[in-house]
Write a protein that holds these residues in place. Structure first.
Motif, PDB file in Angstrom:
ATOM      1  N   LEU A  73     -15.699  35.517  25.033  1.00  0.00           N
ATOM      2  CA  LEU A  73     -16.528  36.553  24.411  1.00  0.00           C
ATOM      3  C   LEU A  73     -16.746  36.249  22.934  1.00  0.00           C
ATOM      4  CD1 LEU A  73     -17.945  39.293  24.865  1.00  0.00           C
ATOM      5  CD2 LEU A  73     -15.819  40.388  24.129  1.00  0.00           C
ATOM      6  N   ALA A  74     -15.700  35.779  22.257  1.00  0.00           N
ATOM      7  CA  ALA A  74     -15.829  35.422  20.843  1.00  0.00           C
ATOM      8  C   ALA A  74     -16.812  34.269  20.659  1.00  0.00           C
ATOM      9  CB  ALA A  74     -14.459  35.046  20.278  1.00  0.00           C
ATOM     10  N   LEU A  75     -16.759  33.296  21.553  1.00  0.00           N
ATOM     11  CA  LEU A  75     -17.679  32.157  21.480  1.00  0.00           C
ATOM     12  C   LEU A  75     -19.129  32.611  21.685  1.00  0.00           C
ATOM     13  CD1 LEU A  75     -17.970  29.076  21.223  1.00  0.00           C
ATOM     14  CD2 LEU A  75     -17.697  28.927  23.706  1.00  0.00           C
ATOM     15  N   VAL A  76     -19.338  33.463  22.680  1.00  0.00           N
ATOM     16  CA  VAL A  76     -20.684  33.982  22.937  1.00  0.00           C
ATOM     17  C   VAL A  76     -21.176  34.813  21.744  1.00  0.00           C
ATOM     18  CG1 VAL A  76     -22.049  35.513  24.412  1.00  0.00           C
ATOM     19  CG2 VAL A  76     -20.393  33.956  25.438  1.00  0.00           C
ATOM     20  N   THR A  77     -20.271  35.588  21.147  1.00  0.00           N
ATOM     21  CA  THR A  77     -20.642  36.411  19.997  1.00  0.00           C
ATOM     22  C   THR A  77     -21.060  35.544  18.810  1.00  0.00           C
ATOM     23  OG1 THR A  77     -19.163  38.195  20.678  1.00  0.00           O
ATOM     24  CG2 THR A  77     -19.829  38.157  18.368  1.00  0.00           C
ATOM     25  N   LEU A  78     -20.320  34.469  18.555  1.00  0.00           N
ATOM     26  CA  LEU A  78     -20.683  33.553  17.466  1.00  0.00           C
ATOM     27  C   LEU A  78     -22.057  32.940  17.714  1.00  0.00           C
ATOM     28  CD1 LEU A  78     -17.284  31.724  16.835  1.00  0.00           C
ATOM     29  CD2 LEU A  78     -18.394  33.403  15.354  1.00  0.00           C
ATOM     30  N   PHE A  79     -22.320  32.585  18.964  1.00  0.00           N
ATOM     31  CA  PHE A  79     -23.623  32.046  19.329  1.00  0.00           C
ATOM     32  C   PHE A  79     -24.718  33.089  19.108  1.00  0.00           C
ATOM     33  CE2 PHE A  79     -26.766  30.701  22.666  1.00  0.00           C
ATOM     34  CZ  PHE A  79     -27.150  29.517  22.047  1.00  0.00           C
ATOM     35  N   ALA A 138     -26.277  50.359  18.530  1.00  0.00           N
ATOM     36  CA  ALA A 138     -25.864  49.616  19.724  1.00  0.00           C
ATOM     37  C   ALA A 138     -24.451  49.989  20.135  1.00  0.00           C
ATOM     38  CB  ALA A 138     -25.969  48.113  19.462  1.00  0.00           C
ATOM     39  N   ALA A 139     -23.548  50.126  19.157  1.00  0.00           N
ATOM     40  CA  ALA A 139     -22.164  50.481  19.465  1.00  0.00           C
ATOM     41  C   ALA A 139     -22.057  51.911  19.986  1.00  0.00           C
ATOM     42  CB  ALA A 139     -21.293  50.301  18.222  1.00  0.00           C
ATOM     43  N   ILE A 163     -19.815  44.576  13.066  1.00  0.00           N
ATOM     44  CA  ILE A 163     -20.222  45.644  13.988  1.00  0.00           C
ATOM     45  C   ILE A 163     -20.682  45.067  15.314  1.00  0.00           C
ATOM     46  CG2 ILE A 163     -21.920  47.468  14.384  1.00  0.00           C
ATOM     47  CD1 ILE A 163     -21.864  48.006  11.368  1.00  0.00           C
ATOM     48  N   ILE A 164     -21.468  44.000  15.263  1.00  0.00           N
ATOM     49  CA  ILE A 164     -21.953  43.377  16.495  1.00  0.00           C
ATOM     50  C   ILE A 164     -20.790  42.821  17.309  1.00  0.00           C
ATOM     51  CG2 ILE A 164     -23.268  41.411  17.400  1.00  0.00           C
ATOM     52  CD1 ILE A 164     -25.262  41.879  15.109  1.00  0.00           C
ATOM     53  N   ALA A 165     -19.830  42.170  16.640  1.00  0.00           N
ATOM     54  CA  ALA A 165     -18.656  41.642  17.342  1.00  0.00           C
ATOM     55  C   ALA A 165     -17.850  42.775  17.977  1.00  0.00           C
ATOM     56  CB  ALA A 165     -17.791  40.840  16.371  1.00  0.00           C
ATOM     57  N   ALA A 166     -17.646  43.852  17.228  1.00  0.00           N
ATOM     58  CA  ALA A 166     -16.904  44.997  17.768  1.00  0.00           C
ATOM     59  C   ALA A 166     -17.653  45.624  18.935  1.00  0.00           C
ATOM     60  CB  ALA A 166     -16.666  46.030  16.662  1.00  0.00           C
ATOM     61  N   THR A 167     -18.978  45.685  18.824  1.00  0.00           N
ATOM     62  CA  THR A 167     -19.789  46.252  19.912  1.00  0.00           C
ATOM     63  C   THR A 167     -19.625  45.436  21.189  1.00  0.00           C
ATOM     64  OG1 THR A 167     -21.412  47.091  18.336  1.00  0.00           O
ATOM     65  CG2 THR A 167     -22.118  46.881  20.632  1.00  0.00           C
ATOM     66  N   ASN A 168     -19.656  44.113  21.054  1.00  0.00           N
ATOM     67  CA  ASN A 168     -19.490  43.246  22.229  1.00  0.00           C
ATOM     68  C   ASN A 168     -18.124  43.455  22.876  1.00  0.00           C
ATOM     69  OD1 ASN A 168     -22.012  42.238  21.698  1.00  0.00           O
ATOM     70  ND2 ASN A 168     -21.294  40.339  20.784  1.00  0.00           N
ATOM     71  N   LEU A 169     -17.095  43.610  22.049  1.00  0.00           N
ATOM     72  CA  LEU A 169     -15.756  43.851  22.586  1.00  0.00           C
ATOM     73  C   LEU A 169     -15.698  45.196  23.300  1.00  0.00           C
ATOM     74  CD1 LEU A 169     -12.797  43.003  22.878  1.00  0.00           C
ATOM     75  CD2 LEU A 169     -12.354  44.052  20.646  1.00  0.00           C
ATOM     76  N   VAL A 170     -16.328  46.211  22.694  1.00  0.00           N
ATOM     77  CA  VAL A 170     -16.363  47.537  23.328  1.00  0.00           C
ATOM     78  C   VAL A 170     -17.080  47.468  24.667  1.00  0.00           C
ATOM     79  CG1 VAL A 170     -17.374  49.853  23.137  1.00  0.00           C
ATOM     80  CG2 VAL A 170     -16.155  48.862  21.199  1.00  0.00           C
ATOM     81  N   ILE A 171     -18.223  46.783  24.698  1.00  0.00           N
ATOM     82  CA  ILE A 171     -18.991  46.670  25.941  1.00  0.00           C
ATOM     83  C   ILE A 171     -18.168  45.981  27.018  1.00  0.00           C
ATOM     84  CG2 ILE A 171     -20.972  45.515  27.006  1.00  0.00           C
ATOM     85  CD1 ILE A 171     -22.490  46.020  24.396  1.00  0.00           C
ATOM     86  N   TYR A 172     -17.486  44.897  26.649  1.00  0.00           N
ATOM     87  CA  TYR A 172     -16.655  44.186  27.625  1.00  0.00           C
ATOM     88  C   TYR A 172     -15.542  45.077  28.155  1.00  0.00           C
ATOM     89  CZ  TYR A 172     -13.040  41.093  29.403  1.00  0.00           C
ATOM     90  OH  TYR A 172     -12.070  40.519  30.184  1.00  0.00           O
ATOM     91  N   MET A 205     -17.362  40.333  32.238  1.00  0.00           N
ATOM     92  CA  MET A 205     -17.848  39.302  31.332  1.00  0.00           C
ATOM     93  C   MET A 205     -19.322  39.002  31.583  1.00  0.00           C
ATOM     94  SD  MET A 205     -17.351  37.321  28.827  1.00  0.00           S
ATOM     95  CE  MET A 205     -15.579  37.591  28.652  1.00  0.00           C
ATOM     96  N   VAL A 206     -19.718  38.912  32.856  1.00  0.00           N
ATOM     97  CA  VAL A 206     -21.130  38.678  33.180  1.00  0.00           C
ATOM     98  C   VAL A 206     -21.983  39.833  32.666  1.00  0.00           C
ATOM     99  CG1 VAL A 206     -22.801  38.456  35.060  1.00  0.00           C
ATOM    100  CG2 VAL A 206     -20.624  37.220  35.176  1.00  0.00           C
ATOM    101  N   SER A 207     -21.507  41.052  32.848  1.00  0.00           N
ATOM    102  CA  SER A 207     -22.252  42.230  32.389  1.00  0.00           C
ATOM    103  C   SER A 207     -22.361  42.252  30.867  1.00  0.00           C
ATOM    104  CB  SER A 207     -21.566  43.503  32.891  1.00  0.00           C
ATOM    105  OG  SER A 207     -21.489  43.520  34.301  1.00  0.00           O
ATOM    106  N   ALA A 208     -21.255  41.941  30.185  1.00  0.00           N
ATOM    107  CA  ALA A 208     -21.274  41.936  28.724  1.00  0.00           C
ATOM    108  C   ALA A 208     -22.220  40.861  28.196  1.00  0.00           C
ATOM    109  CB  ALA A 208     -19.866  41.713  28.181  1.00  0.00           C
ATOM    110  N   CYS A 209     -22.193  39.684  28.802  1.00  0.00           N
ATOM    111  CA  CYS A 209     -23.096  38.600  28.375  1.00  0.00           C
ATOM    112  C   CYS A 209     -24.549  38.977  28.643  1.00  0.00           C
ATOM    113  CB  CYS A 209     -22.740  37.304  29.092  1.00  0.00           C
ATOM    114  SG  CYS A 209     -21.185  36.553  28.518  1.00  0.00           S
ATOM    115  N   THR A 210     -24.793  39.719  29.722  1.00  0.00           N
ATOM    116  CA  THR A 210     -26.147  40.197  29.997  1.00  0.00           C
ATOM    117  C   THR A 210     -26.618  41.155  28.912  1.00  0.00           C
ATOM    118  OG1 THR A 210     -25.791  39.980  32.388  1.00  0.00           O
ATOM    119  CG2 THR A 210     -27.608  41.391  31.671  1.00  0.00           C
ATOM    120  N   CYS A 211     -25.742  42.056  28.501  1.00  0.00           N
ATOM    121  CA  CYS A 211     -26.079  42.983  27.419  1.00  0.00           C
ATOM    122  C   CYS A 211     -26.359  42.232  26.117  1.00  0.00           C
ATOM    123  CB  CYS A 211     -24.949  43.983  27.207  1.00  0.00           C
ATOM    124  SG  CYS A 211     -24.783  45.204  28.516  1.00  0.00           S
TER     125      CYS A 211
END
Length: 256
Positions: free
Chosen positions: A29-35, A150-151, A100-109, A123-129
């Motif tokens: 998730l961290a790698l996807v967030t950095l991307f 978003a959060a 905020i975006i990183a925290a949002t991704n973690l919350v979504i996951y 993980m698939v759902s979070a990456c889709t979001c």
């Protein structure tokens, strides 16, 4: 005979294995967030100075549009961080929105994990979001209040699916109304969710009077708050600088 699992650490069967698999999704998730952040930075590069300028004008009470003046939460946080650390507003904007975006991704996951009980599906759902967040970006503006949106509305969607109570939505409303007038959507949901339809005849009925009253009260408070904050803090620019379309949405904002 069944084989007994052998732990990689003496005395702690399977602990290392479990920790690896527990940490692997977060690392991914961290790698996807950095991307994601890298893509957003490239998309917003031509506009980042104007975005930071528009946000900073909110803190100064000179928002470019009256509809922006009540969007205080993120802009005040960024301004406070910039002042305390001696950073430019633009640099602080990048740090805060990235966090905020990183925290949002973690919350979504984590929300998808709680709903599906399966980290792979989550993980698939979070990456889709994340993909939708990037794909629907208009390649021009990404204000801090958009990131907070978003959060907040990720948690709002969770609250709807998990059937959380009025207190949960009221807490989200309290945060979002400091960020943006979109909090009125949350109050509107309480009103709509409190009303049902009776068949035959398709007559409306009130299923939850407490929820209905809470939604109506929050909508009234949110509308009043938005108007009062804009009137109290906004300094009108010279007439020649006021966009024509701001006259239409200046009183309450484009959400209303």
């Amino acid at each position: 005979m069944r084989a007994t699992p052998v732990s990689l650490i003496p005395g702690r069967d399977g602990t290392l294995h479990r920790r690896i698999w527990r940490g692997a999704p977060l690392a991914l998730l961290a790698l996807v967030t950095l991307f994601e952040l890298r893509i957003l930075r490239l998309l917003d590069a031509p506009w980042v100075q104007l975005t930071a300028y528009a946000e900073q004008k909110v803190v100064l009470g000179q928002a470019l549009m009256k509809a922006y003046q009540n969007r205080l939460l993120g802009t005040v946080i960024i301004d406070g961080l910039a002042r305390s650390l001696g950073l430019t507003y633009q640099t602080a904007h990048g740090l805060v929105t990235g966090a905020i975006i990183a925290a949002t991704n973690l919350v979504i996951y984590r929300l998808f994990v709680s709903l599906t009980r399966d980290w792979r599906t989550a993980m698939v759902s979070a990456c889709t979001c994340i993909g939708l967040f990037v794909g629907l970006h208009d390649q021009r503006w990404l204000y801090v209040w958009d990131c907070i949106d978003a959060a907040v509305f990720a948690l709002f969607a969770y609250g709807v699916f998990a059937r959380r109570g009025v207190g949960f939505f009221a807490a989200l409303f309290a945060v979002e109304i400091l960020n943006r007038e979109a909090a009125l959507f949350i109050a509107l949901w309480l009103v709509l969710d409190a009303v049902g339809v009776i068949r035959p005849g398709l007559k409306l009925c009130v299923r939850d009077r407490h929820k209905l009253a809470s939604g109506v009260a929050l909508m009234a408070f949110g509308a009043l708050w938005t108007v009062l904050v804009r009137e109290a803090f906004w300094t009108p620019p010279p007439d020649r600088l006021v966009p024509v379309w701001d006259v239409f949405e200046g009183e309450m904002g484009n959400q209303l």
